[in-house]
Design a protein around this motif. Structure first.
Motif, PDB file in Angstrom:
ATOM      1  N   LEU A 145      42.721   6.863  -2.326  1.00 19.49           N
ATOM      2  CA  LEU A 145      42.249   7.989  -3.452  1.00 19.49           C
ATOM      3  C   LEU A 145      41.181   7.694  -3.846  1.00 19.49           C
ATOM      4  N   GLY A 146      41.024   6.985  -2.881  1.00 21.29           N
ATOM      5  CA  GLY A 146      39.252   6.721  -2.327  1.00 21.29           C
ATOM      6  C   GLY A 146      38.352   7.450  -1.822  1.00 21.29           C
ATOM      7  N   GLU A 147      39.213   7.663  -0.429  1.00 23.30           N
ATOM      8  CA  GLU A 147      39.221   9.183   0.401  1.00 23.30           C
ATOM      9  C   GLU A 147      38.998  10.556  -0.459  1.00 23.30           C
ATOM     10  N   ARG A 148      40.174  10.729  -1.201  1.00 25.03           N
ATOM     11  CA  ARG A 148      40.162  11.643  -1.497  1.00 25.03           C
ATOM     12  C   ARG A 148      38.520  12.493  -3.121  1.00 25.03           C
ATOM     13  N   LEU A 149      38.676  11.029  -3.594  1.00 28.63           N
ATOM     14  CA  LEU A 149      36.852  11.076  -4.660  1.00 28.63           C
ATOM     15  C   LEU A 149      35.960  11.660  -3.390  1.00 28.63           C
ATOM     16  N   ALA A 150      35.350  11.420  -2.008  1.00 25.05           N
ATOM     17  CA  ALA A 150      35.295  11.734  -1.306  1.00 25.05           C
ATOM     18  C   ALA A 150      34.997  13.000  -1.100  1.00 25.05           C
ATOM     19  N   ARG A 151      35.862  12.929  -0.404  1.00 28.42           N
ATOM     20  CA  ARG A 151      36.030  14.249  -0.212  1.00 28.42           C
ATOM     21  C   ARG A 151      35.729  15.684  -0.968  1.00 28.42           C
ATOM     22  N   THR A 152      36.123  15.285  -2.328  1.00 30.92           N
ATOM     23  CA  THR A 152      36.497  16.291  -3.307  1.00 30.92           C
ATOM     24  C   THR A 152      34.699  16.232  -3.897  1.00 30.92           C
ATOM     25  N   ARG A 211      38.944  -7.507 -10.280  1.00 32.17           N
ATOM     26  CA  ARG A 211      39.400  -8.721  -9.514  1.00 32.17           C
ATOM     27  C   ARG A 211      40.716  -9.114  -9.528  1.00 32.17           C
ATOM     28  N   TYR A 212      41.357  -9.271 -10.587  1.00 35.12           N
ATOM     29  CA  TYR A 212      43.050  -9.609 -10.514  1.00 35.12           C
ATOM     30  C   TYR A 212      43.364  -8.551  -9.718  1.00 35.12           C
ATOM     31  N   ALA A 213      43.344  -6.997  -9.377  1.00 33.56           N
ATOM     32  CA  ALA A 213      43.829  -6.120  -8.566  1.00 33.56           C
ATOM     33  C   ALA A 213      43.242  -7.010  -7.329  1.00 33.56           C
ATOM     34  N   ALA A 214      42.349  -7.176  -7.079  1.00 32.76           N
ATOM     35  CA  ALA A 214      41.866  -7.878  -5.472  1.00 32.76           C
ATOM     36  C   ALA A 214      43.334  -9.011  -5.225  1.00 32.76           C
ATOM     37  N   LEU A 215      43.560  -9.446  -5.990  1.00 35.24           N
ATOM     38  CA  LEU A 215      44.285 -10.772  -6.063  1.00 35.24           C
ATOM     39  C   LEU A 215      45.607 -10.495  -6.134  1.00 35.24           C
ATOM     40  N   ARG A 216      46.281  -9.383  -6.901  1.00 29.50           N
ATOM     41  CA  ARG A 216      47.213  -9.634  -7.127  1.00 29.50           C
ATOM     42  C   ARG A 216      48.283  -8.226  -7.010  1.00 29.50           C
ATOM     43  N   ALA A 217      47.809  -7.167  -6.551  1.00 30.76           N
ATOM     44  CA  ALA A 217      47.948  -6.255  -5.947  1.00 30.76           C
ATOM     45  C   ALA A 217      48.874  -6.545  -4.769  1.00 30.76           C
ATOM     46  N   THR A 218      49.976  -5.292  -4.840  1.00 29.54           N
ATOM     47  CA  THR A 218      50.572  -5.526  -3.680  1.00 29.54           C
ATOM     48  C   THR A 218      50.367  -4.467  -2.595  1.00 29.54           C
ATOM     49  N   PRO A 219      51.215  -4.668  -1.372  1.00 28.40           N
ATOM     50  CA  PRO A 219      50.002  -3.596   0.144  1.00 28.40           C
ATOM     51  C   PRO A 219      50.397  -2.091  -0.124  1.00 28.40           C
ATOM     52  N   LEU A 230      43.503   1.056 -10.147  1.00 29.29           N
ATOM     53  CA  LEU A 230      43.412   0.116 -11.018  1.00 29.29           C
ATOM     54  C   LEU A 230      43.872  -1.484 -11.476  1.00 29.29           C
ATOM     55  N   LEU A 231      43.731  -0.562 -13.282  1.00 29.79           N
ATOM     56  CA  LEU A 231      44.696  -1.588 -13.921  1.00 29.79           C
ATOM     57  C   LEU A 231      46.146  -2.347 -13.874  1.00 29.79           C
ATOM     58  N   SER A 232      46.810  -0.997 -13.248  1.00 29.70           N
ATOM     59  CA  SER A 232      48.025  -1.197 -13.064  1.00 29.70           C
ATOM     60  C   SER A 232      48.614  -2.247 -12.849  1.00 29.70           C
ATOM     61  N   ALA A 233      47.089  -2.273 -10.940  1.00 25.88           N
ATOM     62  CA  ALA A 233      47.376  -2.923 -10.109  1.00 25.88           C
ATOM     63  C   ALA A 233      47.146  -4.703 -10.453  1.00 25.88           C
ATOM     64  N   SER A 234      45.869  -4.696 -11.291  1.00 25.07           N
ATOM     65  CA  SER A 234      45.661  -6.085 -11.843  1.00 25.07           C
ATOM     66  C   SER A 234      46.557  -6.640 -12.419  1.00 25.07           C
ATOM     67  N   GLY A 235      47.971  -6.498 -12.558  1.00 23.16           N
ATOM     68  CA  GLY A 235      49.233  -6.902 -13.321  1.00 23.16           C
ATOM     69  C   GLY A 235      49.304  -7.520 -14.197  1.00 23.16           C
ATOM     70  N   ASN A 236      48.502  -7.235 -15.332  1.00 20.14           N
ATOM     71  CA  ASN A 236      48.003  -7.690 -16.219  1.00 20.14           C
ATOM     72  C   ASN A 236      48.407  -6.623 -17.135  1.00 20.14           C
ATOM     73  N   PRO A 237      49.745  -6.595 -18.154  1.00 23.83           N
ATOM     74  CA  PRO A 237      49.769  -5.366 -18.872  1.00 23.83           C
ATOM     75  C   PRO A 237      49.522  -4.484 -20.118  1.00 23.83           C
ATOM     76  N   MET A 238      48.606  -6.052 -20.666  1.00 22.22           N
ATOM     77  CA  MET A 238      47.668  -5.101 -21.282  1.00 22.22           C
ATOM     78  C   MET A 238      46.275  -4.268 -21.104  1.00 22.22           C
ATOM     79  N   GLU A 284      50.065  -0.887  -3.343  1.00 21.44           N
ATOM     80  CA  GLU A 284      49.233  -0.620  -4.249  1.00 21.44           C
ATOM     81  C   GLU A 284      47.488  -0.098  -3.395  1.00 21.44           C
ATOM     82  N   ARG A 285      47.294  -1.335  -2.192  1.00 26.53           N
ATOM     83  CA  ARG A 285      46.115  -1.417  -2.149  1.00 26.53           C
ATOM     84  C   ARG A 285      45.886  -0.268  -1.118  1.00 26.53           C
ATOM     85  N   GLY A 286      47.186   0.314  -0.408  1.00 33.09           N
ATOM     86  CA  GLY A 286      46.788   1.533   0.206  1.00 33.09           C
ATOM     87  C   GLY A 286      46.484   2.994  -0.989  1.00 33.09           C
TER      88      GLY A 286
END
Length: 230
Positions: free
Chosen positions: A127-134, A110-118, A154-162, A120-122
């Motif tokens: 990574l999702g596409e690479r998961l699909a291929r492998t 949820r917070y990644a959707a709100l806070r991720a940088t462009p 995803l955890l990092s992009a949430s912007g919450n260091p914890m 990070e979103r890219g």
């Protein structure tokens, strides 16, 4: 060579504590550790020091090094998680870890959707596409590598260091699932699709959609593990 011996003794002693072979209250004497593991005094002392930082043991004058109660352990330490997943209490450890993931990762999405940088979103989409291929190639080792990177980002992009500092915990869970044969030979298409859904939701800044998709990922992982453990 010294570091290898240190790691071997640490893994052996730590696993013995984690699986209950050395129960709480056991006193660990340096001489006994040296004899039991064929370790030097220096290695034995260094291993005990690491166990103390993990809160698995405590030192008291005139008593020695004593194994602590499990409630006092640092359960977030990746080494302890690995020892528990390698031991006889693996199903219980997986259940506890999945409860943690259920509580944290949907919120992180949820917070990644709100806070991720462009950027990070890219990266998450890539990574999702690479998961699909492998997944289609049934390349589990590479799939695991990308899966760990996906959840770490995803955890990092949430912007919450914890949240971000839980990435090693999640990595140990994902690694343990694969290493102990608790993953299907080919990752489930539904699971891969959900990762792509999380990435798309984060890219679109759709917090509700990202949270819902990540919750579905964790639920599916729990059900897969339960089916394979039974």
């Amino acid at each position: 060579m010294g570091n290898d011996r240190h790691d071997q003794v640490l893994d052996a002693l730590g696993a013995a504590i984690a699986n209950g072979s050395l129960p709480p209250g056991t006193v660990l004497r340096s001489e006994e550790l040296q004899e039991r593991f064929g370790a030097s005094r220096t290695v034995a002392r260094e291993v005990v020091r690491v166990l103390e930082t993990m809160r698995l043991t405590s030192s008291k004058r005139r008593v020695g090094v004593t194994v602590r109660e499990p409630g006092e352990w640092n359960h977030y330490d990746p080494k302890l998680i690995r020892w528990q997943l390698d031991g006889p209490a693996r199903p219980a450890a997986l259940a506890i870890l999945n409860e943690l993931r259920s509580a944290i990762e949907p919120c992180a999405a949820r917070y990644a959707a709100l806070r991720a940088t462009p950027e990070e979103r890219g990266r998450l989409g890539a990574l999702g596409e690479r998961l699909a291929r492998t997944a289609r190639a049934r390349d589990l080792p590479t799939f695991l590598e990308f899966d760990i990177a996906f959840h770490d980002l995803l955890l990092s992009a949430s912007g919450n260091p914890m949240f971000a500092q839980l990435s090693e915990v999640v990595a140990e869970v994902l690694t343990g699932r694969t290493g102990h044969g608790l993953m299907p030979p080919e990752p489930q298409p539904e699971a891969v699709a959900l990762h792509l859904e999380v990435a798309a939701a984060v890219a679109a800044a759709d917090a509700d959609r990202a949270e819902r998709a990540m919750r579905d990922i964790v639920i599916q992982a729990r059900e897969e593990i339960a089916a394979l453990v039974e």
